[in-house]
Motif scaffolding. Structure first.
Motif, PDB file in Angstrom:
ATOM      1  N   LEU A   7       0.823  -1.204   0.000  1.00  0.00           N
ATOM      2  CA  LEU A   7       0.000   0.000   0.000  1.00  0.00           C
ATOM      3  C   LEU A   7       0.856   1.252   0.000  1.00  0.00           C
ATOM      4  CD1 LEU A   7      -2.644  -1.126   2.633  1.00  0.00           C
ATOM      5  CD2 LEU A   7      -2.882  -1.136   0.146  1.00  0.00           C
ATOM      6  N   GLY A   8       2.128   1.105   0.387  1.00  0.00           N
ATOM      7  CA  GLY A   8       3.024   2.248   0.424  1.00  0.00           C
ATOM      8  C   GLY A   8       2.837   3.133   1.633  1.00  0.00           C
ATOM      9  N   LEU A   9       2.362   2.553   2.735  1.00  0.00           N
ATOM     10  CA  LEU A   9       2.098   3.338   3.944  1.00  0.00           C
ATOM     11  C   LEU A   9       3.302   3.337   4.878  1.00  0.00           C
ATOM     12  CD1 LEU A   9      -1.496   2.019   4.686  1.00  0.00           C
ATOM     13  CD2 LEU A   9      -0.861   4.141   3.522  1.00  0.00           C
ATOM     14  N   PRO A  10       3.503   4.408   5.639  1.00  0.00           N
ATOM     15  CA  PRO A  10       4.606   4.432   6.607  1.00  0.00           C
ATOM     16  C   PRO A  10       4.494   3.277   7.603  1.00  0.00           C
ATOM     17  CG  PRO A  10       3.658   6.628   6.331  1.00  0.00           C
ATOM     18  CD  PRO A  10       2.758   5.678   5.604  1.00  0.00           C
ATOM     19  N   GLY A  11       5.589   2.575   7.811  1.00  0.00           N
ATOM     20  CA  GLY A  11       5.620   1.493   8.780  1.00  0.00           C
ATOM     21  C   GLY A  11       5.049   0.177   8.297  1.00  0.00           C
ATOM     22  N   GLU A  12       4.540   0.149   7.055  1.00  0.00           N
ATOM     23  CA  GLU A  12       3.877  -1.068   6.559  1.00  0.00           C
ATOM     24  C   GLU A  12       4.813  -2.270   6.578  1.00  0.00           C
ATOM     25  OE1 GLU A  12       1.715  -2.582   2.408  1.00  0.00           O
ATOM     26  OE2 GLU A  12       2.283  -0.466   2.694  1.00  0.00           O
ATOM     27  N   VAL A  13       5.994  -2.121   5.997  1.00  0.00           N
ATOM     28  CA  VAL A  13       6.927  -3.247   5.927  1.00  0.00           C
ATOM     29  C   VAL A  13       7.425  -3.623   7.311  1.00  0.00           C
ATOM     30  CG1 VAL A  13       9.144  -4.014   5.026  1.00  0.00           C
ATOM     31  CG2 VAL A  13       7.604  -2.676   3.577  1.00  0.00           C
ATOM     32  N   GLU A  14       7.703  -2.626   8.142  1.00  0.00           N
ATOM     33  CA  GLU A  14       8.212  -2.895   9.490  1.00  0.00           C
ATOM     34  C   GLU A  14       7.202  -3.644  10.345  1.00  0.00           C
ATOM     35  OE1 GLU A  14      10.469   0.337   7.643  1.00  0.00           O
ATOM     36  OE2 GLU A  14       8.326  -0.048   7.894  1.00  0.00           O
ATOM     37  N   LEU A  15       5.920  -3.559   9.992  1.00  0.00           N
ATOM     38  CA  LEU A  15       4.873  -4.220  10.776  1.00  0.00           C
ATOM     39  C   LEU A  15       4.539  -5.617  10.280  1.00  0.00           C
ATOM     40  CD1 LEU A  15       2.533  -1.144  11.324  1.00  0.00           C
ATOM     41  CD2 LEU A  15       3.629  -2.491  13.130  1.00  0.00           C
ATOM     42  N   GLY A  70       1.020  -7.622  12.830  1.00  0.00           N
ATOM     43  CA  GLY A  70      -0.300  -7.094  12.531  1.00  0.00           C
ATOM     44  C   GLY A  70      -0.548  -6.816  11.073  1.00  0.00           C
ATOM     45  N   VAL A  71       0.505  -6.773  10.263  1.00  0.00           N
ATOM     46  CA  VAL A  71       0.362  -6.613   8.815  1.00  0.00           C
ATOM     47  C   VAL A  71       0.837  -7.889   8.142  1.00  0.00           C
ATOM     48  CG1 VAL A  71       1.075  -5.336   6.759  1.00  0.00           C
ATOM     49  CG2 VAL A  71       0.651  -4.110   8.895  1.00  0.00           C
ATOM     50  N   SER A  72       0.052  -8.388   7.193  1.00  0.00           N
ATOM     51  CA  SER A  72       0.387  -9.639   6.509  1.00  0.00           C
ATOM     52  C   SER A  72       0.008  -9.547   5.046  1.00  0.00           C
ATOM     53  CB  SER A  72      -0.357 -10.818   7.155  1.00  0.00           C
ATOM     54  OG  SER A  72      -0.137 -12.019   6.438  1.00  0.00           O
ATOM     55  N   VAL A  73       0.709 -10.324   4.225  1.00  0.00           N
ATOM     56  CA  VAL A  73       0.347 -10.456   2.815  1.00  0.00           C
ATOM     57  C   VAL A  73      -0.049 -11.893   2.502  1.00  0.00           C
ATOM     58  CG1 VAL A  73       1.749  -8.513   2.018  1.00  0.00           C
ATOM     59  CG2 VAL A  73       2.787 -10.789   2.201  1.00  0.00           C
ATOM     60  N   ARG A  85      -5.285   4.997   4.537  1.00  0.00           N
ATOM     61  CA  ARG A  85      -4.361   6.132   4.546  1.00  0.00           C
ATOM     62  C   ARG A  85      -3.265   5.978   5.587  1.00  0.00           C
ATOM     63  NH1 ARG A  85      -4.248   9.351   0.456  1.00  0.00           N
ATOM     64  NH2 ARG A  85      -3.908  11.220   1.733  1.00  0.00           N
ATOM     65  N   ARG A  86      -3.528   5.205   6.647  1.00  0.00           N
ATOM     66  CA  ARG A  86      -2.579   5.104   7.737  1.00  0.00           C
ATOM     67  C   ARG A  86      -2.850   3.853   8.550  1.00  0.00           C
ATOM     68  NH1 ARG A  86      -2.299   9.358  12.807  1.00  0.00           N
ATOM     69  NH2 ARG A  86      -0.592   8.360  13.951  1.00  0.00           N
ATOM     70  N   ILE A  87      -1.808   3.251   9.056  1.00  0.00           N
ATOM     71  CA  ILE A  87      -1.925   2.111   9.968  1.00  0.00           C
ATOM     72  C   ILE A  87      -1.731   2.630  11.380  1.00  0.00           C
ATOM     73  CG2 ILE A  87      -1.052  -0.170  10.577  1.00  0.00           C
ATOM     74  CD1 ILE A  87       0.139  -0.343   7.751  1.00  0.00           C
ATOM     75  N   LEU A  88      -2.684   2.337  12.246  1.00  0.00           N
ATOM     76  CA  LEU A  88      -2.621   2.779  13.643  1.00  0.00           C
ATOM     77  C   LEU A  88      -1.986   1.684  14.485  1.00  0.00           C
ATOM     78  CD1 LEU A  88      -6.235   4.284  13.860  1.00  0.00           C
ATOM     79  CD2 LEU A  88      -4.114   5.425  13.154  1.00  0.00           C
ATOM     80  N   THR A  89      -1.101   2.067  15.386  1.00  0.00           N
ATOM     81  CA  THR A  89      -0.352   1.075  16.153  1.00  0.00           C
ATOM     82  C   THR A  89      -0.171   1.518  17.600  1.00  0.00           C
ATOM     83  OG1 THR A  89       1.804   2.068  15.639  1.00  0.00           O
ATOM     84  CG2 THR A  89       0.963   0.423  14.099  1.00  0.00           C
ATOM     85  N   ASP A  90       0.204   0.546  18.420  1.00  0.00           N
ATOM     86  CA  ASP A  90       0.746   0.823  19.739  1.00  0.00           C
ATOM     87  C   ASP A  90       1.940  -0.100  19.928  1.00  0.00           C
ATOM     88  OD1 ASP A  90      -0.231  -1.704  20.360  1.00  0.00           O
ATOM     89  OD2 ASP A  90      -1.877  -0.974  21.618  1.00  0.00           O
ATOM     90  N   ALA A  91       2.414  -0.231  21.140  1.00  0.00           N
ATOM     91  CA  ALA A  91       3.614  -1.039  21.374  1.00  0.00           C
ATOM     92  C   ALA A  91       3.417  -2.494  20.995  1.00  0.00           C
ATOM     93  CB  ALA A  91       4.035  -0.933  22.844  1.00  0.00           C
ATOM     94  N   GLY A  92       2.176  -2.970  20.983  1.00  0.00           N
ATOM     95  CA  GLY A  92       1.915  -4.372  20.683  1.00  0.00           C
ATOM     96  C   GLY A  92       1.708  -4.681  19.215  1.00  0.00           C
ATOM     97  N   GLY A  93       1.543  -3.645  18.385  1.00  0.00           N
ATOM     98  CA  GLY A  93       1.326  -3.876  16.966  1.00  0.00           C
ATOM     99  C   GLY A  93       0.165  -3.059  16.443  1.00  0.00           C
ATOM    100  N   VAL A  94      -0.567  -3.601  15.479  1.00  0.00           N
ATOM    101  CA  VAL A  94      -1.652  -2.880  14.815  1.00  0.00           C
ATOM    102  C   VAL A  94      -2.872  -2.773  15.727  1.00  0.00           C
ATOM    103  CG1 VAL A  94      -3.279  -2.965  12.887  1.00  0.00           C
ATOM    104  CG2 VAL A  94      -0.870  -3.506  12.504  1.00  0.00           C
TER     105      VAL A  94
END
Length: 312
Positions: A120-128, A132-135, A206-215
Motif C-alpha cells: 500500500l506504500g504506507l509508513p511502517g507497513e513493511v516494518e509491521l 499485525g500486517v500480513s500479505v 491512509r494510515r496504519i494505527l499502532t501501539d507497542a503491541g502492533g496494529v
C-alpha cells in the motif's frame, strides 16, 4: 568456496524454491552456484513464525528455516554468491549470467527469483510485517482467532483471503477502492454471502494505527467525500496482488500476461535447459512448501537435461 567461470547449474534466488533446488542439485553432484538475489532467503525472512511447514510442530522462525536450508545446501557442496544477477543471456548455450562485476556460464539454469507482494506504500507497513500486517492469509490467519481483521483488495485473492479468515477471525472487513469487486462471480458470491464479512466501498487505507503491541486499527479515506475515519482492527491483510520478479527474462522466456514464467512438463520453460520454480511461475498457491516442491522438480529436471547432453 571459489566461484567457477563455468558451472553445470546456476540457481537464481534463495527462497524455499531456490534453496531446495540447490540441495537437490548439490546432492546430484551438479555443484550449483546460487546467486541469492537482493533478499537472501526470500519473503520468508520477513515472517516471524511459520507453523505450516512440515516437520516443525512448534513452528519455526522464517529466518531460521532459510538459514537451515542454506546450510544444508552448503553441506552438499553448493556455492553461494550474495548479490543479484543482471543481465542474463539465454539466446545461446551455455547460458551466461552476469552478476555484479563478474559473469559465469552454465549448462542449466534454475530460475527461482520469486514474486514481490504489492504494498500500500504506507509508513511502517513493511516494518509491521509479522506484527499485525500480513500479505498471506493462509500463513498468518491462525494467529487471529477471535480477532478483527481488515482485508484490502477486490480481486479473487482478496476474496479468498477474506473467506479463509472467517474460519478464525471474529469479524472480517474488506476495504476496496471501488464500488464493485473485480473478483470472479463465484468468489464474489462466497464473500458477499458470508455473514462474517463486511464491506467498505470507495475507500483507501491512509494510515496504519499502532501501539507497542502492533496494529490497533487503520485510518481510511472515502474517495467520494474525502472524509477520513478510523476503524479498529487487530490485523491488516494486504491482498492487492504480487509482481513476479521476471524483469531479467522479458523477451527471453515465455511469460504469462501477468508476467509469470510459463512452465510445462513440470518446471521446463520455453528455453531448453532453463527451469523455473516457486512464486516466479506460481500465481496461485505461493506457499513455502509448494515452492520447495517445485524447487525439487526443477533440480531433478536439470539433472536429466544435463544427462541428455552427454549423448549429444
Amino acid at each position: 568456496m571459489a566461484i567457477s567461470e563455468h558451472c553445470r547449474t546456476i540457481v537464481l534466488g534463495s527462497g524455499p524454491a531456490g534453496l531446495t533446488a540447490a540441495i537437490y542439485a548439490a546432492r546430484a553432484q551438479l555443484e550449483p552456484l546460487v546467486i541469492t538475489g537482493q533478499q537472501p532467503g526470500g519473503q520468508l525472512t520477513g515472517t516471524t513464525e511459520i507453523e505450516n511447514f512440515p516437520g516443525f510442530p512448534e513452528g519455526i522462525d522464517g529466518n531460521e528455516l532459510m538459514d537451515r536450508m542454506r546450510r544444508q545446501a552448503e553441506r552438499f557442496g553448493a556455492c553461494f554468491f550474495d548479490g543479484s544477477a543482471s543481465p542474463v543471456e539465454l539466446d545461446r548455450h551455455p547460458f551466461r549470467i552476469h552478476f555484479e562485476d563478474r559473469s559465469a556460464t552454465c549448462d542449466s539454469l534454475i530460475v527461482a527469483t520469486g514474486a514481490t507482494p504489492r504494498q500500500l506504500g504506507l509508513p511502517g507497513e513493511v516494518e509491521l510485517y509479522g506484527r499485525g500486517v500480513s500479505v498471506c492469509a493462509t500463513c498468518d490467519g491462525f494467529f487471529y482467532r477471535g480477532k478483527r481483521v481488515v482485508v484490502v483488495g477486490g480481486g479473487d485473492t482478496a476474496m479468498e483471503d477474506a473467506v479463509f479468515l472467517t474460519r478464525f477471525a471474529e469479524k472480517v472487513t474488506v476495504v476496496h477502492r471501488r464500488d464493485s469487486l473485480r473478483a470472479s462471480p463465484p468468489m464474489q458470491k462466497r464473500a458477499l454471502d458470508n455473514p462474517k464479512i463486511d464491506f467498505i466501498w470507495n475507500c483507501t487505507v491512509r494510515r496504519i494505527l499502532t501501539d507497542a503491541g502492533g496494529v490497533t486499527g487503520i485510518r481510511i479515506k472515502n474517495l467520494q467525500t474525502d472524509e477520513e475515519t478510523e476503524l479498529a482492527c487487530d490485523g491488516l491483510f494486504v491482498a492487492i496482488g504480487h509482481d513476479p520478479n521476471t524483469g531479467l527474462f522479458r523477451d527471453q522466456l515465455e511469460l504469462t500476461p501477468d508476467g509469470f514464467i510459463v512452465t510445462t512438463d513440470g518446471c521446463q520453460t520455453s528455453v531448453p535447459g532453463v527451469f523455473a520454480a516457486g512464486d516466479v511461475q506460481d500465481a496461485h498457491f505461493r506457499q513455502a512448501i509448494t515452492a520447495a516442491g517445485t524447487g525439487c522438480q526443477a533440480a531433478m529436471q536439470a539433472e536429466r537435461f544435463l544427462e541428455s547432453l552427454k549423448g549429444n
